[in-house]
Design an enzyme around this catalytic site. Structure first.
Site: not given
Ligand code: NAP
Length: 506
Positions: A262, A299
């Site tokens: 990720e 994120c």
């Protein structure tokens, strides 16, 4: 609790390797931490593989009890974990108390999930012995665990995406032993959480090799871990550069393995015209709050907003600028992250055609200065410092001439974790034209909200097309995350006496 700086392998705290000094803010105890090398990686992988058959054969009830025992152990240590995590990460108490609850909540969610058996995806095609021209055999499908999994702790979630975070919880729930490479920014936090896992192993009688914590601050440790032949998959949250390097190593192994990375995104927000006209100031204020939350170290941070030239765009810009300028200073996760962020905003500010709308207060070399930029279409397209994630509290408002330009910019985006649409009813036709593009760009598309704050739930998707993640078929948040560490096996005409318990009643 006294911190040792040791690794946890096969249920023992062990030394090995050089040591590095943990960085801590305030009066937290200094800590020398061992840095694992190939010998520790090999030992952890061997004991994980040895533990795998027994662990994979445990009942779902037993594994659920193990996960709940870990959660209970973390809760019991919360008063030690939170201050240590504050000292190491610079994150505030309220955030870390919340993150502790999220971590234990995830563990208990996976316990419930496996008890319900929904991850097994049981399928049964009964035999059709009389079918012509050929009879059909009896076919039963079940998901089985894949073997030892390596997990890289994330700097920005010292609890929820680290030692006992979502990757570890989902892998253990699946029946896979886990080897964590602790993030070097929070080794004390990792050790405290690993202690809770060790206690849970002992209390529930799990094989000691089901969990290892390897501390370290060298790229060589991560490289050795992903290359070890007994490691079957990797869970990673971090930078594009490190993620891509580790992904390439996984692919180049004699036997390639999946790398669930990720890697982040700019998480665009599309403000449609009726919404801008009706709610420009509120959207601007909401965007600034999301952008600066946790000093932008998420994120899902919404790093760009597209809006059509209008009075609503002016109003949005004004409240967003006020919100960014008024953000209270806070340390960033590490000096390295703060330095990279400062370079990113300096490059953006110096780019031709980019206007600096607001700057927040600055601090020492571990602080990041919140920043808001504005660009027209040409400047946005020409400025890599705006188009790529700058991890921290900065964003850019891109003002576009018309909706066709918005569609073209959406089409030109890289893969994203999220896309956000701000719309009112009068924007519905435009939103309908935008959606088919966004669906191909992101793992999660949200309306009239902001993407920070990822719900841990059955329907959550936290991933997206590359480069947001390296595996668009998976998610690292929510119960679907367990599927990363399972693979389907079909049993054909299996005698009833041999059927696994989970299939026997299906
Ligand atoms: P990172 O540098 O990507 O490090 C993540 C993990 O990978 C650490 O354990 C690191 O440990 C290891 N590593 C780094 N480079 C490696 C390499 N070339 N080969 C093998 N292992 C490697 O992430 P970070 O330390 O968290 O922060 C740095 C940057 O990452 C930030 O500025 C930000 O851009 C990004 N970031 C993004 C997110 C997100 O959610 N999108 C989250 C956190 C960070 P060692 O250094 O010990 O090898």
């Amino acid at each position: 609790m006294t911190l040792t700086g040791l690794h946890l392998i096969a249920g023992e705290w062990v030394g090995g390797g050089d040591s590095f000094a943990a960085v801590a803010i305030g009066d937290a105890a200094p800590m020398a931490v061992q840095s694992a090398g190939p010998a520790e990686v090999h030992r952890a992988a061997e004991v994980a593989e040895a533990a795998f058959p027994d662990f994979a054969a445990t009942s779902r009830t037993a594994r659920a009890a193990f996960l709940r025992a870990i959660a209970d152990g973390i809760d019991a240590r919360r008063d030690a974990i939170v201050p240590r995590a504050m000292a190491e990460s610079g994150l505030p108490e309220a955030r870390l108390v919340g993150e502790t609850a999220r971590t234990t909540g995830q563990l208990r969610l996976f316990a419930d999930h496996i008890e319900a058996g929904r991850h097994l995806d049981l399928r049964h095609d009964p035999a059709l012995p009389d079918r012509t021209p050929a009879p059909r055999p009896d076919l039963r499908l079940i998901q089985r665990p894949i073997g030892p999994v390596a997990v890289f702790g994330a700097s920005n979630f010292p609890l929820a995406f680290s030692t006992a975070g979502g990757d570890t919880a989902s892998a253990l729930a699946a029946g896979c032993p886990v080897i964590v490479k602790g993030h070097p920014a929070h080794p004390g936090t990792s050790e405290l959480v690993a202690g809770a896992i060790l206690d849970a192993i002992r209390a529930t009688g799990m094989p000691a090799g089901v969990f290892a914590l390897l501390q370290g601050d060298t790229n060589d440790l991560g490289r050795a871990l992903v290359r070890h032949p007994l490691v079957r998959a990797v869970g990673f949250t971090g930078s594009f550069g490190a993620g891509r390097a580790l992904f390439d190593l996984c692919a180049a192994r004699p036997e390639p393995i999946p790398f669930f990375g990720e890697l982040g995104a700019v998480n665009p927000v599309f403000v449609l015209p009726a919404a801008a006209a009706a709610r420009g100031p509120a959207i601007g204020a909401g965007w600034a709050a999301s952008l600066t939350l946790g000093m932008g170290q998420f994120c899902t941070n919404p790093g760009v907003a597209f809006v059509l030239e209008s009075e609503g765009a002016d109003a949005l810009a004004a409240t967003a600028a006020a919100g960014v300028a008024g953000t209270a200073p806070q340390p960033m996760l590490t000096r390295g992250i703060a330095g990279a962020y400062r370079s990113g905003i300096a490059a953006a500010a110096a780019a031709p055609g980019v206007e600096t709308l607001a700057r927040g207060p600055s601090g020492d070399d571990r602080h990041g200065t919140p920043a808001l930029f504005q660009a027209d279409r040409a400047a946005w397209e020409a400025t890599p410092a705006l188009r790529h994630e700058n991890f921290g509290p900065s964003g850019v408002l891109v003002r576009l001439a018309d909706f066709d330009a918005m569609l073209a910019e959406a089409q030109a985006l890289d893969g994203q974790l999220t896309c956000t649409v701000q719309m009112d009813d009068a924007d519905t036709d435009l939103a309908r034209r935008l959606l088919p593009i966004l669906e191909r760009k992101a793992g999660r598309i949200l309306f009239n909200g902001f993407p920070t704050g990822v719900e841990v739930a059955d329907a959550m998707v936290h991933s997206g097309p590359y480069p947001a993640s390296t595996n668009f078929g998976a998610t690292s948040v929510g119960t679907l995350a367990i599927r990363r560490f399972l693979r389907p096996v079909c049993f054909q005409d299996m005698p009833a006496a041999l059927l696994p318990d989970d299939l026997a009643g299906a």
